[in-house]
Scaffold this motif. Structure first.
Motif, PDB file in Angstrom:
ATOM      1  N   ARG A  98      46.143  37.737  35.708  1.00  0.00           N
ATOM      2  CA  ARG A  98      46.865  38.234  34.560  1.00  0.00           C
ATOM      3  C   ARG A  98      48.380  37.508  34.622  1.00  0.00           C
ATOM      4  O   ARG A  98      48.698  37.335  33.748  1.00  0.00           O
ATOM      5  CB  ARG A  98      46.884  39.820  34.511  1.00  0.00           C
ATOM      6  CG  ARG A  98      45.609  40.372  34.357  1.00  0.00           C
ATOM      7  CD  ARG A  98      45.709  41.988  33.818  1.00  0.00           C
ATOM      8  NE  ARG A  98      44.491  42.611  33.708  1.00  0.00           N
ATOM      9  CZ  ARG A  98      43.857  43.294  34.600  1.00  0.00           C
ATOM     10  NH1 ARG A  98      44.239  43.345  35.856  1.00  0.00           N
ATOM     11  NH2 ARG A  98      42.561  43.925  34.469  1.00  0.00           N
ATOM     12  N   GLN A  99      48.786  37.718  35.798  1.00  0.00           N
ATOM     13  CA  GLN A  99      50.076  37.145  35.868  1.00  0.00           C
ATOM     14  C   GLN A  99      50.372  35.555  35.351  1.00  0.00           C
ATOM     15  O   GLN A  99      51.090  35.330  34.702  1.00  0.00           O
ATOM     16  CB  GLN A  99      50.701  37.240  37.431  1.00  0.00           C
ATOM     17  CG  GLN A  99      52.006  36.605  37.736  1.00  0.00           C
ATOM     18  CD  GLN A  99      52.233  36.883  39.254  1.00  0.00           C
ATOM     19  OE1 GLN A  99      52.173  38.028  39.977  1.00  0.00           O
ATOM     20  NE2 GLN A  99      53.174  35.715  39.684  1.00  0.00           N
ATOM     21  N   ASN A 100      49.333  34.797  35.981  1.00  0.00           N
ATOM     22  CA  ASN A 100      49.420  33.372  35.616  1.00  0.00           C
ATOM     23  C   ASN A 100      49.156  33.100  34.099  1.00  0.00           C
ATOM     24  O   ASN A 100      49.841  32.433  33.466  1.00  0.00           O
ATOM     25  CB  ASN A 100      48.460  32.615  36.466  1.00  0.00           C
ATOM     26  CG  ASN A 100      49.006  32.316  37.669  1.00  0.00           C
ATOM     27  OD1 ASN A 100      49.625  31.240  37.808  1.00  0.00           O
ATOM     28  ND2 ASN A 100      48.650  33.148  38.620  1.00  0.00           N
ATOM     29  N   LYS A 101      48.453  34.117  33.695  1.00  0.00           N
ATOM     30  CA  LYS A 101      48.170  33.903  32.011  1.00  0.00           C
ATOM     31  C   LYS A 101      49.139  34.327  31.147  1.00  0.00           C
ATOM     32  O   LYS A 101      49.635  33.817  30.251  1.00  0.00           O
ATOM     33  CB  LYS A 101      46.836  34.893  31.779  1.00  0.00           C
ATOM     34  CG  LYS A 101      45.519  34.362  32.447  1.00  0.00           C
ATOM     35  CD  LYS A 101      45.272  32.897  32.069  1.00  0.00           C
ATOM     36  CE  LYS A 101      44.583  32.810  30.431  1.00  0.00           C
ATOM     37  NZ  LYS A 101      44.110  31.471  30.162  1.00  0.00           N
ATOM     38  N   GLN A 102      49.955  35.532  31.824  1.00  0.00           N
ATOM     39  CA  GLN A 102      51.153  35.707  31.020  1.00  0.00           C
ATOM     40  C   GLN A 102      52.343  34.797  31.147  1.00  0.00           C
ATOM     41  O   GLN A 102      53.194  34.696  30.294  1.00  0.00           O
ATOM     42  CB  GLN A 102      51.698  36.928  31.588  1.00  0.00           C
ATOM     43  CG  GLN A 102      50.777  38.667  31.404  1.00  0.00           C
ATOM     44  CD  GLN A 102      51.036  39.546  32.108  1.00  0.00           C
ATOM     45  OE1 GLN A 102      51.967  39.709  33.010  1.00  0.00           O
ATOM     46  NE2 GLN A 102      50.404  40.732  31.958  1.00  0.00           N
ATOM     47  N   VAL A 123      44.583  29.029  34.980  1.00  0.00           N
ATOM     48  CA  VAL A 123      43.426  29.660  35.893  1.00  0.00           C
ATOM     49  C   VAL A 123      42.346  28.461  36.092  1.00  0.00           C
ATOM     50  O   VAL A 123      41.408  28.602  35.066  1.00  0.00           O
ATOM     51  CB  VAL A 123      43.275  30.824  35.889  1.00  0.00           C
ATOM     52  CG1 VAL A 123      42.481  31.332  36.897  1.00  0.00           C
ATOM     53  CG2 VAL A 123      44.781  31.857  35.788  1.00  0.00           C
ATOM     54  N   LEU A 124      42.123  27.903  37.183  1.00  0.00           N
ATOM     55  CA  LEU A 124      40.652  27.225  37.497  1.00  0.00           C
ATOM     56  C   LEU A 124      39.581  27.988  38.313  1.00  0.00           C
ATOM     57  O   LEU A 124      40.085  28.594  39.270  1.00  0.00           O
ATOM     58  CB  LEU A 124      41.148  25.839  37.827  1.00  0.00           C
ATOM     59  CG  LEU A 124      41.423  24.782  36.895  1.00  0.00           C
ATOM     60  CD1 LEU A 124      42.613  25.272  36.015  1.00  0.00           C
ATOM     61  CD2 LEU A 124      41.722  23.379  37.490  1.00  0.00           C
ATOM     62  N   VAL A 125      38.718  27.665  38.077  1.00  0.00           N
ATOM     63  CA  VAL A 125      37.538  28.151  39.177  1.00  0.00           C
ATOM     64  C   VAL A 125      36.673  26.841  39.683  1.00  0.00           C
ATOM     65  O   VAL A 125      36.454  25.913  38.946  1.00  0.00           O
ATOM     66  CB  VAL A 125      36.512  28.923  38.419  1.00  0.00           C
ATOM     67  CG1 VAL A 125      35.181  29.273  39.207  1.00  0.00           C
ATOM     68  CG2 VAL A 125      37.033  30.291  38.355  1.00  0.00           C
TER      69      VAL A 125
END
Length: 406
Positions: free
Chosen positions: A194-198, A203-205
């Motif tokens: 959530r923090q990175n998206k904000q 975000v990679l998988v």
């Protein structure tokens, strides 16, 4: 023969990140000695510390090697020399004393000014461009005439410091442990996503076929559909078994509904590959309705990029699989641009490969049932990697619940 010496300095969170301790241990382990000439400790948790010390070694060669090791930890020489530049005489051939980069933020001193190095990654040469900029270059990308940074003068490495909010993300600083509570790791991983998206970071998988074998492809598909994943990096096997699950309801011939062996199920992955070939690729299989569920169905429907990197053991491989290793590396590296977090799920080789391409300021969480896997990812140079030892399927289902149902 007398001992040789050099004076180096370091600045940053030297104490609570244990950097200073590592420097001292490195000096002593190489039969060296040190004398701290000046030390100023940061007065608050956000202030940096400063240290200047005199380092001794038994020979000129040992001194050079020791200084190079200390530079990688964040030290720098204080005599203020510019970086030494030598010209590459042939394509793919660096000067013999070229500086091999780390994955930490790096600066080089050019014409008396510190210049940030771009495209940061480990195990690369540093090239100074005609416009005065600097960037990391793999050896295979070097061209005759490139100006390459050599030796250790005029180089400054800035290692990532320990998280200031390490109590909020406590499990991120406790290494690899099979005793870590899975729910806690999931909760804090969800918070990091959530923090990175904000913050506008990707975000990679990185995922192996165990995601499908454990029946967790539905959870990963849900995370993609929910907008939490910005790219999937994997090998051919994940694409094959995701297609097998979508087309035939099995993974390696085992029925995902009840865990029983399907009749002639050992052929199912080949039948899935054949179906994808008939369609012309995964995207066409989705478009013609052959595949209507799964990881890559959601990637295609939601415009989430994916890269499948081939290997020597692949069946097929799928038409979507990149079989040229250099092209696959390029495609992986391109997806890492703008990324803040990488979550690796049950794929040792692809996790190590991805970690080696990343700068150290991208967080990496490695989830695997085998503790040796998460240890290897960290030992191969990706020091920022955090290991969660648990079943990948359980982790993904809990993560999906934490993000999509909270």
């Amino acid at each position: 023969m007398g001992r040789h010496h050099e004076v180096v300095e370091a600045r940053g969170h030297l104490v609570d990140s244990h950097v200073m301790e590592k420097m001292f241990d490195t000096i002593l382990s190489r039969d060296g000695a040190f004398e701290v000439e000046e030390f100023q400790i940061g007065r608050t948790n956000v202030d940096e510390s400063y240290m200047r010390m005199r380092v001794e070694a038994p020979s000129e060669e040992a001194m050079a090697a020791l200084v190079e090791a200390l530079i990688d930890m964040g030290c720098g020489t204080i005599h203020g020399d510019d970086a030494t530049l030598r010209t590459a005489e042939r394509d793919r051939c660096a000067p013999l004393d070229f500086y091999s980069s780390t994955n930490h933020r790096t600066q080089v001193r050019l014409a008396g000014k510190w210049v940030d190095v771009g495209r940061q990654r480990m195990d690369a040469a540093i090239v100074v461009a005609p416009d005065g900029g600097a960037y990391c270059s793999r050896l295979r990308d070097l061209r005759a005439g490139d100006r390459v940074v050599c030796g250790h003068d005029g180089i400054r490495v800035l290692p990532e410091s320990k998280e200031r909010n390490r109590l909020a993300f406590a499990f991120m600083s406790q290494g690899v442990s099979s005793e870590r509570q899975v729910e806690t790791a999931v909760k804090q991983t969800a918070a990091l996503i959530r923090q990175n998206k904000q913050e506008g970071k990707r975000v990679l998988v990185v995922a192996g076929p165990v995601v499908v074998h454990t029946g967790a492809q539905t959870a990963l598909a849900s995370l993609i559909r929910g907008g939490f994943i910005d790219a999937i990096l994997a090998g051919n096997a994940l694409g094959v078994h995701d297609a097998e699950a979508a087309l035939l309801g099995t993974s390696l011939g085992i029925r995902l509904a009840d865990g029983r062996q399907a009749e002639h199920g050992h052929r199912n992955h080949m039948r899935a590959i054949n179906t994808i070939y008939h369609a012309g690729g995964l995207r066409h299989a989705v478009e013609n309705g052959s595949i209507n569920s799964g990881i890559f169905y959601e990637c295609i429907k939601n415009d989430v990029p994916f890269v499948l990197a081939g290997s020597l053991r692949d069946d097929g491989p799928l038409p979507d699989t990149v079989t040229d290793m250099n092209e696959a590396q390029e495609a992986y590296a391109a997806q890492l641009v703008g990324t803040g977090l990488v979550v690796c799920l049950g794929s040792m080789l692809h996790s190590i490969a991805t970690g080696n391409m990343m700068p150290s300021w991208i967080k990496l969480i490695c989830v695997d049932i085998n503790p040796a896997v998460v240890t290897k990812v960290s030992d191969r140079g990706t020091g920022q990697a955090i290991g969660v030892v648990t079943d990948v399927g359980l982790f993904l289902h809990l993560l999906d619940r934490a993000l999509n149902q909270s």
